[in-house]
Enzyme design. Structure first.
Site, PDB file in Angstrom:
ATOM      1  N   THR A   1      37.743   9.794   4.965  1.00  0.00           N
ATOM      2  CA  THR A   1      36.779   9.685   5.712  1.00  0.00           C
ATOM      3  C   THR A   1      35.090   9.866   4.138  1.00  0.00           C
ATOM      4  OG1 THR A   1      36.831  11.412   7.598  1.00  0.00           O
ATOM      5  CG2 THR A   1      34.645  11.099   6.358  1.00  0.00           C
TER       6      THR A   1
ATOM      7  N   GLU B   1      33.769  20.907   7.760  1.00  0.00           N
ATOM      8  CA  GLU B   1      33.775  19.068   7.494  1.00  0.00           C
ATOM      9  C   GLU B   1      33.272  18.389   5.981  1.00  0.00           C
ATOM     10  OE1 GLU B   1      35.424  17.803   9.751  1.00  0.00           O
ATOM     11  OE2 GLU B   1      34.217  16.509  10.675  1.00  0.00           O
TER      12      GLU B   1
HETATM   13  N1  HSE Z   1      29.747  10.159  11.713  1.00  0.00           N
HETATM   14  C1  HSE Z   1      31.397  10.514  10.881  1.00  0.00           C
HETATM   15  C2  HSE Z   1      31.967   8.990   9.455  1.00  0.00           C
HETATM   16  C3  HSE Z   1      32.520  10.286  11.178  1.00  0.00           C
HETATM   17  O1  HSE Z   1      30.869   7.945  10.325  1.00  0.00           O
HETATM   18  O2  HSE Z   1      31.411   8.868   8.255  1.00  0.00           O
HETATM   19  C4  HSE Z   1      33.522  11.221  10.800  1.00  0.00           C
HETATM   20  O3  HSE Z   1      34.782  11.808  10.805  1.00  0.00           O
END
Ligand code: HSE
Length: 306
Positions: free
Chosen positions: A181, A126
């Protein structure tokens, strides 16, 4: 050591409304399938379809390597990732590949990894994909059902298995735009007002209790987010229009899936109608979109070991 391992890992909805970096929901569909072969001369990662993901500096590579290094193994491997989960869509694509890769490597090496170790290894994936080692998607993809991150360091997680959850459909609608993201996180403030934090604590507590109580209406009612959504909405100009369409067609809850751009609706009935109305609303806002009608699902599974 094994020479071939095949694993599947599901897409997931991170945050699930108010639970930023904490809640996750594994989806029955779509899933990534990861095939790992050892006994090769050179390390290679292949994705199908070819999304032009870099062959080495990618999430799955980082996650698999973390498990290999932990075991002091440095053998080359071939990994084929059949991507059911579209990258950059907001339903945990990098997480599904990372979890599948880390799990496949552990099984190939006869290493009985703890869930926390697979999660930790996948978080490196990630980090590579988005610059942040959040573990909400990877926890859901590994364990299935509705998941809660209790602690990040050390990793400590809870999974409410799918059999204990209320029955409901989830409509995920993915607009034809990519929202990284990294970008979606870059608009978030470092501090939020206490009143907004209090609101989210109420939503989160109610959702967890209502999940265990199998009260899906109440889960849907409190699927709100006062902490992150107000900042992210600027990147998703379609949000209000699509939410109105979903609830107008009978959805009982609506929110952004993870960091977006996908959105999701919770339905007890009318899932097809909700999907059609959400797509229409995206079209009216100038975006093509596709919907997936699915439900909460199980986590990663080992399919073949040779
Ligand atoms: N919790 C993370 C965000 C998930 O909202 O940035 C990203 O897939």
């Amino acid at each position: 050591m094994k020479s071939y391992v095949k694993v599947s890992a599901p897409a997931s909805i991170a945050n699930f409304g108010p639970g930023f970096d904490t809640f996750g929901m594994a989806l029955e569909e779509p899933r990534d399938v990861i095939e790992l072969t050892l006994d090769v001369y050179e390390t290679e990662i292949e994705t199908v379809p070819d999304y032009s993901i870099p062959t080495k500096k990618n999430a799955a590579f980082a996650a698999a390597n973390a498990i290999a290094w932990k075991n002091r193994v440095n053998s080359p491997f071939h990994m084929k990732i059949t991507k059911g989960v579209r990258p950059g869509s907001g339903i945990g694509s990098s997480a599904a590949s990372s979890v599948g890769a880390a799990l496949a490597m552990a099984v190939a090496m006869d290493y009985e990894a703890k869930d926390e170790e697979i999660i930790q290894a996948s978080s490196l994936g990630e980090k590579m994909a988005s610059g942040s080692a959040h573990i909400d998607n990877v926890t859901a993809s590994l364990l299935g059902g509705f998941t809660i991150v209790s602690s990040r360091n050390p990793v400590d997680v809870i999974s409410i298995p799918v059999e204990r959850l209320p029955k409901f459909d989830i409509v995920v609608t993915l607009p034809d735009v990519v929202l990284e993201t990294r970008k979606s996180r870059s608009v978030l403030p470092r501090q939020v007002p206490l009143t907004d934090a209090v609101e989210n604590i109420s939503y989160c507590s109610t959702i967890v209790h209502s999940m265990l109580d199998r009260n899906i209406e109440k889960v849907g009612k409190y699927l709100n987010d006062a902490v992150v959504l107000p900042y992210r909405k600027q990147l998703m100009p379609w949000y209000d229009r699509v939410m109105k369409a979903a609830t107008g067609a009978g959805a009982i809850g609506f929110s952004v899936s993870g960091a977006g751009p996908a959105v999701f609706a919770i339905c007890i009935e009318n899932a097809r109608k909700v999907a059609a109305e959400m797509e229409k609303a995206f079209k009216a806002a100038g975006f093509k979109s596709q919907s997936i009608i699915t439900k909460p699902g199980k986590g990663a599974e080992v399919l073949t070991v040779k």
